[in-house]
Design an enzyme around this catalytic site. Structure first.
Site, PDB file in Angstrom:
ATOM      1  N   GLY A  73       0.795  -1.226   0.000  1.00 29.38           N
ATOM      2  CA  GLY A  73       0.000   0.000   0.000  1.00 29.38           C
ATOM      3  C   GLY A  73       0.830   1.280   0.000  1.00 29.38           C
ATOM      4  CB  THR A  74       3.839   2.296   1.884  1.00 31.60           C
ATOM      5  OG1 THR A  74       3.212   2.010   3.140  1.00 31.60           O
ATOM      6  CG2 THR A  74       4.713   3.525   2.017  1.00 31.60           C
ATOM      7  CG  ASN A 151      -5.813   3.535   8.537  1.00 29.58           C
ATOM      8  OD1 ASN A 151      -6.198   4.444   7.799  1.00 29.58           O
ATOM      9  ND2 ASN A 151      -4.832   3.695   9.400  1.00 29.58           N
ATOM     10  CD  GLN A 179      -7.193  -1.238   6.898  1.00 28.13           C
ATOM     11  OE1 GLN A 179      -7.850  -2.244   7.198  1.00 28.13           O
ATOM     12  NE2 GLN A 179      -5.974  -1.046   7.365  1.00 28.13           N
ATOM     13  CB  SER A 199      -1.719  -3.541   1.034  1.00 25.57           C
ATOM     14  OG  SER A 199      -0.701  -4.160   1.780  1.00 25.57           O
ATOM     15  CB  ALA A 200      -1.065  -9.131  -0.531  1.00 28.71           C
ATOM     16  CG  HIS A 201       0.141  -6.683   5.024  1.00 29.57           C
ATOM     17  ND1 HIS A 201      -0.029  -6.271   6.321  1.00 29.57           N
ATOM     18  CD2 HIS A 201       0.440  -5.564   4.315  1.00 29.57           C
ATOM     19  CE1 HIS A 201       0.188  -4.954   6.399  1.00 29.57           C
ATOM     20  NE2 HIS A 201       0.467  -4.513   5.188  1.00 29.57           N
ATOM     21  CB  THR A 237      13.307  -9.711  -9.640  1.00 28.55           C
ATOM     22  OG1 THR A 237      14.462  -9.379 -10.398  1.00 28.55           O
ATOM     23  CG2 THR A 237      12.950 -11.173  -9.833  1.00 28.55           C
ATOM     24  CB  CYS A 324       2.169   6.991  25.479  1.00 29.64           C
ATOM     25  SG  CYS A 324       0.541   6.964  26.161  1.00 29.64           S
TER      26      CYS A 324
HETATM   27  N1  PLP Z   1      -3.295   2.689   3.391  1.00 23.88           N
HETATM   28  C1  PLP Z   1      -4.050   2.271   4.411  1.00 23.88           C
HETATM   29  C2  PLP Z   1      -5.457   2.748   4.518  1.00 23.88           C
HETATM   30  C3  PLP Z   1      -3.530   1.393   5.361  1.00 23.88           C
HETATM   31  O1  PLP Z   1      -4.301   0.981   6.389  1.00 23.88           O
HETATM   32  C4  PLP Z   1      -2.185   0.961   5.228  1.00 23.88           C
HETATM   33  C5  PLP Z   1      -1.585   0.067   6.239  1.00 23.88           C
HETATM   34  O2  PLP Z   1      -1.975   0.056   7.394  1.00 23.88           O
HETATM   35  C6  PLP Z   1      -1.443   1.422   4.139  1.00 23.88           C
HETATM   36  C7  PLP Z   1      -2.024   2.285   3.236  1.00 23.88           C
HETATM   37  C8  PLP Z   1      -0.014   0.971   3.922  1.00 23.88           C
HETATM   38  O3  PLP Z   1      -0.019  -0.337   3.437  1.00 23.88           O
HETATM   39  P1  PLP Z   1       1.297  -1.269   3.499  1.00 23.88           P
HETATM   40  O4  PLP Z   1       1.406  -1.751   4.907  1.00 23.88           O
HETATM   41  O5  PLP Z   1       1.013  -2.384   2.543  1.00 23.88           O
HETATM   42  O6  PLP Z   1       2.435  -0.453   3.048  1.00 23.88           O
END
Ligand code: PLP
Length: 375
Positions: A73-74, A151, A179, A199-201, A237, A324
């Protein structure tokens, strides 16, 4: 020693699907050739990437050549946000103030380079108002990026309406659907989005794998340059095993989205009912139209981090809405944006149930929280 584990932080990450694990093993241990190599050993890895692309495209109503594999996702969010506007130095972007940091930081780094960004406010449920989007549009607006589901609080946006507004002014539309993919039905053509990040995870695939949907005909520069993988749009790759696992996990999740929603709704309802039965003072953050299984609750005059650590000792894993540091509590930008009352905001817990969770887990978590608060 406590051996019980109740994992309820599925918005952070999910457990790998068993079938996905079985499917990926072969591409790590046996069929490990580089899919770009010229010899016959690379044929199968190259073929399974093609099949995974087709299968993922089918799951979200896309064409196979609109799916680009990434590391998650990032990367996907950074790619779209930074590369779509780079053709125009005066470009303006519109996003919301409750996006994930992968969007917010990408926007902030563009601002430092001289681009302008508007951060739309949200209402108390975390929803972006259509009229505020209309008002924010300028002649130089090139991209609108609004997340599909938040999220932290699970609020879902009306993406097709927001995309319609953008398109009526010839502006491209991206949604961070990290999400949402694998959790709710998604059809990119019906939503009418130009870009979507996944994002797969987050849907029982592996960490470090993801994909971006880019609508056919849209010009975008590669984010990572090097080899000619991914139709010359994403060098590197391919993570063959991760891609295989992602396609199996997504296909499997998409086959039972209705049952998944029903079961998650029952789990969340029971969790809230148990808290009410125990007369716990709490508020629910977010809207009615929330992601299946995700519930953000705030307790009065306590610290969420204390609850998290006490639950941790009991083998229960959830998340907080604030972090915190040594001096004070850093409140989440999302909870601040929806104006969670001062006496509740620091006592926020996000419970994100997943398909391994049961109503029994929900009851245990709620009662442990009630016990902690009583003490
Ligand atoms: N966007 C959202 C809404 C997310 O919740 C997250 C991860 O928590 C990300 C992007 C980033 O995804 P990744 O962990 O695959 O980089």
């Amino acid at each position: 020693m406590n051996t019980r584990v109740i994992y309820a932080d599925n918005a952070a990450t999910t457990r790998l699907d068993n079938y996905a694990f079985d499917a990926m093993k072969k591409y790590l241990l046996e069929e490990y050739a580089n899919p770009s190599a010229k010899y016959s050993f690379s044929r199968l890895p190259a073929r399974v990437i093609k099949e995974a692309r087709n299968s993922i495209a089918l799951c979200i109503g896309a064409n196979h050549n609109e799916i680009f594999f990434t590391s998650g996702g990032t990367e996907g969010n950074n790619w779209i946000i930074k590369e779509v506007i780079c053709f125009d130095k005066n470009a303006h972007i519109i996003t919301s103030c409750i996006e994930h940091h992968a969007v917010l930081q990408a926007c902030s780094s563009l601002e430092q380079k001289g681009y302008s960004v508007t951060y739309l406010p949200v209402n108390k449920y975390g929803q972006v108002d259509e009229s505020s989007l209309k008002k924010a549009i300028r002649p130089e607006t090139k991209l609108v990026s609004i997340m599909m589901a938040n999220n932290e609080i699970g609020t879902m946006q009306n993406i097709s309406s927001l995309a319609k507004i953008a398109h009526s002014r010839n502006i491209l539309f991206h949604t961070d659907a990290v999400q949402a993919v694998g959790h709710i039905p998604i059809d990119v053509k019906r939503l009418d989005v130009d870009f979507l990040t996944a994002s797969a995870h987050k849907f029982n695939g592996t960490k470090g794998t993801g994909f971006v949907y880019v609508r056919n005909g849209i010009e975008i520069n590669p984010f990572l340059e090097g080899g000619s993988q991914e139709m010359k749009k994403r060098a590197g790759t391919e993570n063959v095993a991760g891609i295989v696992a992602m396609s199996v996990a997504l296909e499997k999740n998409c086959q039972c989205l209705k049952q998944y929603k029903q079961s998650m709704d029952a789990v969340v309802e029971l969790f809230l009912d148990e808290l009410r039965k125990r007369k716990v003072d709490f508020i629910i953050n977010g809207s009615e139209t929330s992601l299946p299984g995700l519930v953000s609750v705030s307790f009065k005059n306590v610290e969420g981090e204390m609850i998290l650590h006490r639950l941790d000792l009991k083998g229960i894993y959830v998340s907080t809405g604030a972090a915190c540091n040594s001096k004070d509590i850093e409140q989440s930008h999302v909870l601040k944006a929806i104006e969670v009352p001062r006496e509740y905001i620091n006592g926020t817990i996000r419970v994100s149930f997943g398909r391994d969770n049961t109503t029994e887990h929900a009851a245990i978590i709620a009662n442990e929280i009630a016990d902690i608060l009583k003490r």
